[in-house]
Scaffold this active site. Structure first.
Site, mmCIF file in Angstrom:
data_model
loop_
_atom_site.group_PDB
_atom_site.id
_atom_site.type_symbol
_atom_site.label_atom_id
_atom_site.label_comp_id
_atom_site.label_asym_id
_atom_site.label_seq_id
_atom_site.Cartn_x
_atom_site.Cartn_y
_atom_site.Cartn_z
ATOM 1 N N TYR A 37 -81.147 -100.081 -37.829
ATOM 2 C CA TYR A 37 -79.973 -100.569 -37.112
ATOM 3 C C TYR A 37 -78.919 -99.467 -37.020
ATOM 4 O O TYR A 37 -78.340 -99.232 -35.946
ATOM 5 C CB TYR A 37 -79.419 -101.795 -37.842
ATOM 6 C CG TYR A 37 -78.127 -102.330 -37.289
ATOM 7 C CD1 TYR A 37 -78.074 -102.919 -36.031
ATOM 8 C CD2 TYR A 37 -76.954 -102.272 -38.039
ATOM 9 C CE1 TYR A 37 -76.876 -103.423 -35.522
ATOM 10 C CE2 TYR A 37 -75.755 -102.769 -37.546
ATOM 11 C CZ TYR A 37 -75.722 -103.347 -36.289
ATOM 12 O OH TYR A 37 -74.537 -103.845 -35.786
ATOM 13 N N GLU A 59 -71.853 -112.030 -35.367
ATOM 14 C CA GLU A 59 -70.771 -111.723 -36.309
ATOM 15 C C GLU A 59 -70.198 -113.004 -36.897
ATOM 16 O O GLU A 59 -69.823 -113.052 -38.077
ATOM 17 C CB GLU A 59 -69.671 -110.905 -35.616
ATOM 18 C CG GLU A 59 -70.081 -109.504 -35.197
ATOM 19 C CD GLU A 59 -70.316 -108.560 -36.355
ATOM 20 O OE1 GLU A 59 -69.987 -108.903 -37.501
ATOM 21 O OE2 GLU A 59 -70.853 -107.455 -36.102
ATOM 22 N N TRP A 67 -74.934 -108.621 -43.788
ATOM 23 C CA TRP A 67 -75.396 -108.321 -42.429
ATOM 24 C C TRP A 67 -76.912 -108.204 -42.371
ATOM 25 O O TRP A 67 -77.535 -108.590 -41.375
ATOM 26 C CB TRP A 67 -74.744 -107.032 -41.922
ATOM 27 C CG TRP A 67 -75.138 -106.688 -40.522
ATOM 28 C CD1 TRP A 67 -75.802 -105.580 -40.101
ATOM 29 C CD2 TRP A 67 -74.906 -107.472 -39.341
ATOM 30 N NE1 TRP A 67 -75.993 -105.626 -38.742
ATOM 31 C CE2 TRP A 67 -75.457 -106.772 -38.252
ATOM 32 C CE3 TRP A 67 -74.280 -108.698 -39.105
ATOM 33 C CZ2 TRP A 67 -75.404 -107.249 -36.940
ATOM 34 C CZ3 TRP A 67 -74.229 -109.181 -37.802
ATOM 35 C CH2 TRP A 67 -74.787 -108.474 -36.740
#
Length: 218
Positions: A37, A59, A67
């Site tokens: 990522y 988010e 995350w």
């Protein structure tokens, strides 16, 4: 050969060098999914409506979670929310919410699921707003800060700024939910409005070029 990162050096305690010779922040140096990522996506500009809507949604789901948890569930999120097509998600009714609450592959939080549906409807409304050019993506990008950052440590990276606070207020005014200033700042980092890659990391210069020299926040 071991893929474990090498110890940090004078570049800074928050940067480590991988076996590939590339310097990354510690959060992106070990987990393969986070590393991919970081290497390919984080900070790359996203300017299309669907892409921005997906990031707003993810988010929001990340709030209170790590995350990497969201990244692992991202394929399932995309399937469950019709590829984050705002037109489709905006049509979801109570039966869709109940279906999603039963889907163990995603984050089963009623408030966040209902917020995603509500945010899709707010996204559609922005298309018709006479005071917004470019819909959701145009609104978000209109809050791009003018001040650059050059953080050398993670402690120097802010969690919010004046622009994220202003954008959060505006999104809430237009019906969006789960868009506090910290969540919005994370969105701004992710989609390229700000560049908070650490000085010395291999991605900083490359992302800066993609962003057209995108600044950070004070």
């Amino acid at each position: 050969m071991s893929s474990a990162p090498q110890p940090s050096s004078p570049r800074g305690a928050d940067l480590v060098r991988g076996q590939d010779g590339l310097w990354r922040p510690v959060w992106a140096a070990t987990d393969p999914l986070l590393r991919e990522y970081y290497d390919t996506e984080w900070g790359v500009p996203v300017r299309d409506e669907r892409g921005v809507f997906e990031r707003v949604s993810l988010e929001a789901f990340q709030s209170g979670l790590s995350w990497v948890t969201i990244l692992r569930k991202r394929p399932a999120f995309r399937e469950a929310f019709a590829g984050f097509d705002p037109d489709v998600v905006a049509s979801f009714g109570p039966e869709h919410v109940e279906r999603l609450l039963g889907d163990a592959r995603i984050v089963r939080n009623r408030a966040k699921i209902e917020a995603t549906v509500s945010n899709a409807r707010a996204t559609l409304a922005l298309r018709e707003a006479e005071d917004v050019e470019g819909g959701l993506a145009g609104l978000v990008w209109s809050y791009r800060p003018a001040t650059a950052l050059a953080p050398r440590t993670l402690a120097q990276v802010p969690t919010r700024c004046a622009e994220s606070q202003a954008l959060a207020r505006e999104l809430k005014r237009r019906g969006f939910r789960f868009v506090g200033p910290t969540t919005v700042f994370a969105l701004m980092e992710a989609i390229g409005l700000v560049n908070t890659h650490l000085v010395g990391s291999w991605r900083r210069q490359a992302v800066s070029a993609l962003q057209g020299g995108a600044p950070g926040c004070e």
